[in-house]
Motif scaffolding. Structure first.
Motif, PDB file in Angstrom:
ATOM      1  N   ARG A  38     -11.492   0.120  -4.243  1.00 25.70           N
ATOM      2  CA  ARG A  38     -11.459   1.547  -3.895  1.00 25.70           C
ATOM      3  C   ARG A  38     -10.608   2.329  -5.038  1.00 25.70           C
ATOM      4  O   ARG A  38     -10.916   3.632  -5.371  1.00 25.70           O
ATOM      5  CB  ARG A  38     -10.846   1.732  -2.362  1.00 25.70           C
ATOM      6  N   ASN A  39      -9.761   1.670  -5.331  1.00 24.74           N
ATOM      7  CA  ASN A  39      -8.876   2.243  -6.850  1.00 24.74           C
ATOM      8  C   ASN A  39      -9.590   2.106  -7.968  1.00 24.74           C
ATOM      9  O   ASN A  39      -8.779   2.043  -8.846  1.00 24.74           O
ATOM     10  CB  ASN A  39      -7.612   1.805  -6.556  1.00 24.74           C
ATOM     11  N   GLU A  42      -3.120   1.871 -10.109  1.00 28.20           N
ATOM     12  CA  GLU A  42      -3.435   2.951 -11.178  1.00 28.20           C
ATOM     13  C   GLU A  42      -3.256   2.313 -12.484  1.00 28.20           C
ATOM     14  O   GLU A  42      -3.663   2.823 -13.532  1.00 28.20           O
ATOM     15  CB  GLU A  42      -2.452   4.285 -10.989  1.00 28.20           C
ATOM     16  N   SER A  69       1.345  -0.563  -9.785  1.00 29.97           N
ATOM     17  CA  SER A  69       0.385   0.026  -9.063  1.00 29.97           C
ATOM     18  C   SER A  69      -1.238   0.028  -9.577  1.00 29.97           C
ATOM     19  O   SER A  69      -1.376  -0.381 -10.515  1.00 29.97           O
ATOM     20  CB  SER A  69       0.504   1.570  -9.008  1.00 29.97           C
ATOM     21  N   ILE A 122      -8.541  -2.548  -0.918  1.00 30.87           N
ATOM     22  CA  ILE A 122      -7.870  -1.367  -1.504  1.00 30.87           C
ATOM     23  C   ILE A 122      -8.051  -1.341  -2.981  1.00 30.87           C
ATOM     24  O   ILE A 122      -8.420  -0.119  -3.606  1.00 30.87           O
ATOM     25  CB  ILE A 122      -6.318  -1.234  -1.023  1.00 30.87           C
ATOM     26  N   TYR A 153       0.770  -1.136  -0.162  1.00 28.07           N
ATOM     27  CA  TYR A 153       0.039  -0.079   0.121  1.00 28.07           C
ATOM     28  C   TYR A 153       0.885   1.270   0.043  1.00 28.07           C
ATOM     29  O   TYR A 153       1.778   1.055   0.788  1.00 28.07           O
ATOM     30  CB  TYR A 153      -0.639  -0.109   1.223  1.00 28.07           C
ATOM     31  N   ASP A 154       0.597   2.170  -0.868  1.00 27.24           N
ATOM     32  CA  ASP A 154       1.426   3.160  -0.997  1.00 27.24           C
ATOM     33  C   ASP A 154       1.081   4.424  -0.280  1.00 27.24           C
ATOM     34  O   ASP A 154      -0.169   4.486   0.020  1.00 27.24           O
ATOM     35  CB  ASP A 154       2.089   3.618  -2.408  1.00 27.24           C
ATOM     36  N   SER A 155       1.727   5.591  -0.167  1.00 25.96           N
ATOM     37  CA  SER A 155       1.310   6.557   0.534  1.00 25.96           C
ATOM     38  C   SER A 155       0.220   7.540  -0.091  1.00 25.96           C
ATOM     39  O   SER A 155      -0.298   8.413   0.513  1.00 25.96           O
ATOM     40  CB  SER A 155       2.715   7.630   0.780  1.00 25.96           C
ATOM     41  N   ASP A 156      -0.010   7.097  -1.419  1.00 23.83           N
ATOM     42  CA  ASP A 156      -1.235   7.899  -2.074  1.00 23.83           C
ATOM     43  C   ASP A 156      -2.306   7.201  -2.009  1.00 23.83           C
ATOM     44  O   ASP A 156      -3.460   7.694  -2.530  1.00 23.83           O
ATOM     45  CB  ASP A 156      -0.777   8.121  -3.684  1.00 23.83           C
ATOM     46  N   GLY A 157      -2.410   6.001  -1.227  1.00 30.56           N
ATOM     47  CA  GLY A 157      -3.626   5.138  -1.087  1.00 30.56           C
ATOM     48  C   GLY A 157      -3.975   4.355  -2.056  1.00 30.56           C
ATOM     49  O   GLY A 157      -5.025   3.803  -2.115  1.00 30.56           O
ATOM     50  N   ASN A 158      -3.005   3.975  -2.827  1.00 34.73           N
ATOM     51  CA  ASN A 158      -3.141   2.823  -3.826  1.00 34.73           C
ATOM     52  C   ASN A 158      -2.452   1.674  -3.580  1.00 34.73           C
ATOM     53  O   ASN A 158      -1.475   1.418  -2.757  1.00 34.73           O
ATOM     54  CB  ASN A 158      -2.361   3.485  -5.207  1.00 34.73           C
TER      55      ASN A 158
END
Length: 346
Positions: A116-117, A82, A80, A113, A43-48
């Motif tokens: 949500r992405n 993304e 990611s 997660i 999980y990265d700091s951008d919420g991804n």
């Protein structure tokens, strides 16, 4: 599309498994395909969702073996959510019992997660989390199931044994692949306490009525979007015949596959489970049938598509990927209006 498959680990994945079969089918249709071990999720700091994966592209292969060998030889590279369209959760939590307990729930947690992405996640992660043990099966209508109790109390199991005229099946609430499955009868009743104790080390015990039809093995039928999967008139189904002297028909436990005709009774059982599977967002599922009952519903990593494909000369894996392509198209067209659970079985 970019589709990533979650597996237990690259070290334990084998080319004969269904997940590489699905991956190769997607690759042949021009998609980017990645494989992610449970321990490579993050999980990265951008919420991804982030992960390290093995991906291969822009190469042609003679077959699945050369393809998967090339995948396994790849270095891990970052990906990611993304960059993902689909995350297919194909790991088996029961394989992690004892050594990697942390890995049992990881795919569901990170799968949420990814949802949500705006990634399509199959099967629906929160439903999978609720099905991490065989208790999920008990939420289906009783008409489907052999008479069953779940307990850690030896007296309750002994009373059930008597009720079943001293013949029953014992197995763990958590587990798969035929591990720690025992048939108890008058001949081995002296081992009953020891068997119960052994299973109880890992949790609860399932005591289940013995079905005489089990001597012929069981039938694995694949359901997709709640319906039996079929291609050009052939169903994705296989008869799993017990090894001699063994009650287990699981291929990993020595059972052998054989072709089988799908009966109206099998289709009726599939129709009974369909509403709940659709409601829960269970896209690809395997049901195991003995006689007129279901023995198990595999919602995590149902296998056998490769064997079924060879047996009936049909590309079932391709049909699964085509179904996923449609879901991605729906998701993109409706731009957030359709929830993941609905898309999973649409």
């Amino acid at each position: 599309m970019h589709i990533a498959f979650i597996i237990n680990s690259h070290e334990t994945e084998e080319v004969k498994y269904t997940t590489p079969t699905l991956g190769y089918a997607a690759y042949k249709r021009g998609h980017t395909v990645s494989y992610i071990g449970v321990g490579e999720l993050g999980y990265d700091s951008d919420g991804n969702l982030m992960a390290r994966c093995k991906t291969i592209s822009d190469r042609k292969f003679k077959g699945q073996e050369t393809y998967f060998k090339a995948v396994q030889e790849q270095e891990l590279t970052p990906v990611s959510s993304e960059n993902l369209d689909v995350l297919f959760l194909r790991n088996d939590p029961s394989d992690e019992i004892g050594e990697r307990e942390w890995a049992q729930n990881a795919a569901f947690i990170f799968g949420e997660i990814a949802v949500r992405n705006n990634v399509l996640v199959l099967n629906h992660p929160s439903s999978l989390a609720s099905a991490v043990n065989k208790m999920y099966f008990q939420h289906f209508p009783e008409v489907l199931r052999p008479e069953t109790i779940i307990t850690r109390d030896e007296k309750e199991i002994r009373d059930f044994f008597k009720k079943q005229k001293q013949k029953m099946i014992l197995k763990p609430l958590k587990g798969s692949g035929g591990t720690n499955v025992f048939m108890m009868d008058k001949k081995n009743e002296h081992n009953l306490s020891q068997t119960i104790e052994a299973i109880c080390r890992d949790g609860y015990v399932i005591a289940q009525a013995y079905l005489p039809a089990a001597t012929k093995g069981d039938t694995r039928l694949i359901l997709m979007n709640g319906e039996p999967l079929q291609v050009d008139g052939e169903y994705a189904v296989i008869q799993r015949v017990n090894a001699e002297g063994d009650i287990r028909s699981n291929i990993h436990a020595g059972g052998r596959p054989d072709t089988v005709k799908v009966t109206d009774q099998m289709l009726e059982l599939a129709e009974i489970v369909r509403p709940k599977l659709v409601q829960d967002g269970m896209f690809l599922v395997g049901i195991d049938i003995v006689g007129d009952k279901l023995m198990e519903i595999n919602v995590f990593s149902p296998g056998g598509l490769n064997m079924m494909g060879r047996a009936y000369e049909r590309d079932f894996a391709k049909e699964v990927i085509i179904a996923i392509e449609r879901k991605v198209a729906y998701k993109n067209t409706y731009e957030g209006y359709l929830e993941n659970k609905m898309l999973a079985t649409l």
